[in-house]
Design an enzyme around this catalytic site. Structure first.
Site, PDB file in Angstrom:
ATOM      1  N   GLU A  38     -45.055 -42.337 107.058  1.00  0.00           N
ATOM      2  CA  GLU A  38     -45.895 -42.015 105.891  1.00  0.00           C
ATOM      3  C   GLU A  38     -45.426 -42.799 104.671  1.00  0.00           C
ATOM      4  O   GLU A  38     -45.056 -42.218 103.638  1.00  0.00           O
ATOM      5  CB  GLU A  38     -45.891 -40.517 105.623  1.00  0.00           C
ATOM      6  N   GLU A  85     -50.118 -36.999 113.363  1.00  0.00           N
ATOM      7  CA  GLU A  85     -49.488 -35.711 113.056  1.00  0.00           C
ATOM      8  C   GLU A  85     -50.556 -34.716 112.636  1.00  0.00           C
ATOM      9  O   GLU A  85     -51.453 -35.060 111.867  1.00  0.00           O
ATOM     10  CB  GLU A  85     -48.533 -35.811 111.857  1.00  0.00           C
TER      11      GLU A  85
HETATM   12  C1  GAL Z   1     -45.498 -35.214 107.132  1.00  0.00           C
HETATM   13  C2  GAL Z   1     -44.277 -35.943 107.621  1.00  0.00           C
HETATM   14  C3  GAL Z   1     -43.505 -35.169 108.664  1.00  0.00           C
HETATM   15  C4  GAL Z   1     -43.396 -33.728 108.265  1.00  0.00           C
HETATM   16  C5  GAL Z   1     -44.776 -33.164 108.060  1.00  0.00           C
HETATM   17  C6  GAL Z   1     -44.777 -31.696 107.698  1.00  0.00           C
HETATM   18  O1  GAL Z   1     -45.751 -35.552 105.805  1.00  0.00           O
HETATM   19  O2  GAL Z   1     -44.601 -37.202 108.131  1.00  0.00           O
HETATM   20  O3  GAL Z   1     -42.234 -35.749 108.796  1.00  0.00           O
HETATM   21  O4  GAL Z   1     -42.663 -33.641 107.090  1.00  0.00           O
HETATM   22  O5  GAL Z   1     -45.407 -33.850 107.021  1.00  0.00           O
HETATM   23  O6  GAL Z   1     -46.089 -31.222 107.490  1.00  0.00           O
END
Ligand code: GAL
Length: 673
Positions: free
Chosen positions: A160, A317
């Site tokens: 990110e 994610e």
């Molecule tokens: C994203 C990140 C992950 C984790 C996740 C939690 O921003 O890439 O590492 O922190 O959020 O929601």
């Protein structure tokens, strides 16, 4: 697209011919005896691809000059032994404490000139030469070691990029900003001209006098702020490309990074980034601070697909249940996860990945949901995640097909930065809300849209909507003009076309760049107080904005009954070349906007699936394998959708009168016509 379209599934990609399923896995947080169990449970859940080494720097490089890959070796070998592919992090996302202790200048500086401390994550300046050198050294070592490891199917650069550190105002950033300006403008006179520095005695005599737009006692120069946004996005893209270059020299595995196409991250102009990705990947979390978080999820997926040029992409994610970073971290209702996962698949996702595999016991994410929560396998999260694994496997033939969209919404990051910037007619007009409103109207009308960058090839669409497209180049305005002249249908909404790419007003009346196309000229804006509503002749309700529209070839379709512009045109229609251009001079309420969307879709003859709307979504994906409609029923009633075929999730035939229960999902393989 006018830029090169990223390939969806490079040869040998594990998600070719199947929907990839997996998660972030942080084995460094767990004792070794847990790893074997994890690998077994991953197999049970149908996991096919796992991201590791995302925050691994301190583990593989525990001190300056000390390298220890033994743990990561074991993890990769273990996953490989279970047939699970690895999405391998370059590990550069977060620096270890020894590095920032030795080189505190790596730490980013905020707008007010204060430096941030380590102790969180991503505490590095995107333009720091020391960070760049150290991170590339790490990437080279990881790539040397694993570049041809049989488990590695995808490179995951950093994580990110720009989530926390996108805008840095330190001296290194200032120097890099000047360099960026030199490349863009060549002379200081050209910068002065672009930024309009005759105003308020801001004229620069030399590049060395220029700073990033640090906090000032008054409002700042908006053109400088806009260029600083562009520079900052480019600086992180340069980090991505530098890591990618190292990887390419040592490995033939495709490279990507996880975008954040969300409502609360706006600093990266992904239109510039997308052409550099081997496959587009996005992270999406439901944002419960929004009025309609599900609609925003649909929007995000449609924009991610737009960035991918319509090709499939990966959801890198999402959360099984709650996150940990909103004021109130709501979980998903039973069945909601499944519906949302299939909504992503409908919109082109060929991979579904969660953050994360096993819920952390420590650290600031210990209350974040995971496939394997603190309670272990005796949990709803585990059961839902495991069941999803087999359902996604059952619809594997969808992978590689393209989502069908005949309409597009233009999305433009510089317009986001400018509309939401300082010194504008109304701080209540928020760019994203205007784009979301257009998207919601199209969803209500049952129309699937690609949300595309301003550079996209519009010729594949029958209808294009440009909401609050404020910052417009001559070339982009020309492309929309040509599209309509060639027979396209377009809707442009208020505050569009007003400035050029330097944030300089286009003289001669608004909406500057689109006056001829729209056949109107506007001589004055009259934004409305927040909460005020105006009524239009049709009975439609509108908010936020009004303006004095003079017709120059267009016909009024609706007008203001009350408010500051009572009697004036609010909605116009202009026959232009072989096409039609509409202009909306106010923010229509949801019902009126949906009516307009239906009217436009009819006029543009956009095929729609009967029964589809904002809550009963029906999206078609088609390709060599056939044609599929993914239906998700978020309404409180059973719903029927006008398709025929077989529901791959049940094996049962599907007819137009088949009722899909509230909350349920179907993936219908359509009968060949
Ligand atoms: C994203 C990140 C992950 C984790 C996740 C939690 O921003 O890439 O590492 O922190 O959020 O929601």
């Amino acid at each position: 697209m006018s830029h090169s379209t990223p390939p969806s599934a490079p040869a040998g990609a594990p998600w070719r011919g199947a929907i990839a399923y997996g998660c972030d896995y942080n084995p460094e947080q767990w004792p070794r005896e847990v790893w074997e169990l994890d690998a077994d449970l991953m197999v049970e859940a149908g996991v096919t691809m796992v991201a590791v080494n995302i925050f691994g720097w301190a583990h593989i490089n525990p001190a300056d000059g000390v390298w220890d890959f033994e743990g990561l070796d074991a993890v990769l070998d273990l996953l490989h032994s279970r047939g699970i592919a690895v999405n391998l992090g370059t590990g550069t996302a977060s620096t270890p404490p020894w590095l920032t202790t030795a080189h505190p200048e790596i730490l980013p500086v905020m707008e007010d000139g204060t430096r941030r401390f380590p102790g969180g994550r991503q505490a590095w300046c995107p333009s720091s030469p020391e960070y760049r050198a150290r991170s590339l050294d790490l990437v080279a070592r990881v790539a040397d070691r694993y570049g041809d490891h049989p488990a590695v199917a995808l490179w995951h650069v950093s994580n990110e990029l720009g989530c926390h550190n996108a805008l840095c105002y330190c001296d290194h950033s200032a120097a890099a900003f000047r360099e960026w300006l030199r490349e863009r403008y060549a002379t200081i006179d050209a910068v002065n001209d672009a930024w309009g520095t005759s105003f308020w005695s801001q004229r620069y005599g030399a590049f060395d006098e220029i700073l990033p737009p640090l906090a000032t006692v008054s409002s700042r120069n908006p053109s400088q702020v806009l260029d600083f946004h562009r520079f900052s996005s480019d600086a992180l893209l340069a980090q991505y490309r530098a890591e990618q270059d190292v990887l390419r020299k040592k490995s033939s595995v495709p490279v990507t990074t996880n975008f954040m196409v969300t409502a609360h991250i706006r600093n990266l102009d992904y239109a510039q980034w997308a052409p550099h990705m081997d496959v587009i990947a996005n992270d999406h979390y439901l944002d419960h601070r929004l009025a309609d978080s599900e609609a925003e999820m649909h929007f995000s997926a449609d924009l991610t697909r737009g960035l991918a040029g319509g090709e499939p992409w990966l959801l890198m994610e999402t959360a099984v249940g709650a996150v940990n970073w909103q004021p109130l971290n709501s979980t998903r209702a039973p069945g909601e996860l499944r519906r949302h996962v299939f909504s992503h698949v409908a919109r082109g996702a060929d991979g579904i990945h969660f953050f994360q595999w096993r819920a952390s016991l420590q650290g600031s994410e210990k209350f974040h949901s995971a496939m394997l929560p603190h309670a272990g396998t005796q949990s709803r999260a585990w059961e839902e995640a495991r069941d999803l694994g087999s359902e996604l496997a059952a619809v594997g033939e969808l992978a590689g097909t393209r989502t069908e969209a005949h309409a597009a919404i233009i999305f433009d990051w510089p317009s986001w930065w400018a509309v939401d910037g300082e010194s504008v007619p109304s701080s209540h007009v928020r760019y994203l809300e205007q784009v979301h409103a257009a998207h919601a109207a199209m969803s209500a009308a049952g129309v699937t849209v690609d949300v595309v960058p301003a550079t996209a090839d519009l010729s594949r669409y029958s209808l294009v909507i440009a909401p609050a497209w404020h910052v417009v180049s001559d070339a982009a305005a020309g492309a929309l003009d040509e599209y309509v002249q060639g027979g396209g249908h377009a809707l442009v909404t208020f505050f569009s076309g007003v400035v050029d790419t330097h944030d300089r007003v286009r003289a001669g009346g608004y909406p500057g760049a689109f006056r001829d196309l729209l056949g109107v000229v506007v001589d004055e804006f009259a934004p409305l107080p927040q909460g005020d509503t105006v009524t239009l002749e049709s009975g439609a309700q509108a908010t936020l904005w009004s303006e004095r529209v003079t017709l120059r070839g267009a016909m009024a379709q609706d007008s203001f009954v009350d408010g500051p512009m009572a009697g004036g045109a609010a909605l116009t229609r202009h026959s232009y070349g072989a096409g039609t251009a509409w202009y909306c001079a106010t923010a229509l309420g949801p019902a009126a906007y949906a009516d307009l969307a239906r009217q436009l879709a009819d006029q543009a003859q956009i095929p729609r699936i009967g029964g589809a709307n904002a809550r009963v979504t029906a999206v078609r994906r088609s390709g060599e394998n056939g044609s599929y409609v993914v239906i998700a029923n978020s309404s409180s009633q059973p719903a029927c959708v006008d398709v025929r075929g077989t529901n791959l999730l049940t094996g049962q035939p599907w007819q137009p009168d088949t009722a899909l229960a509230s909350g349920d999902v179907a993936v219908v393989r359509e009968e060949a016509a």
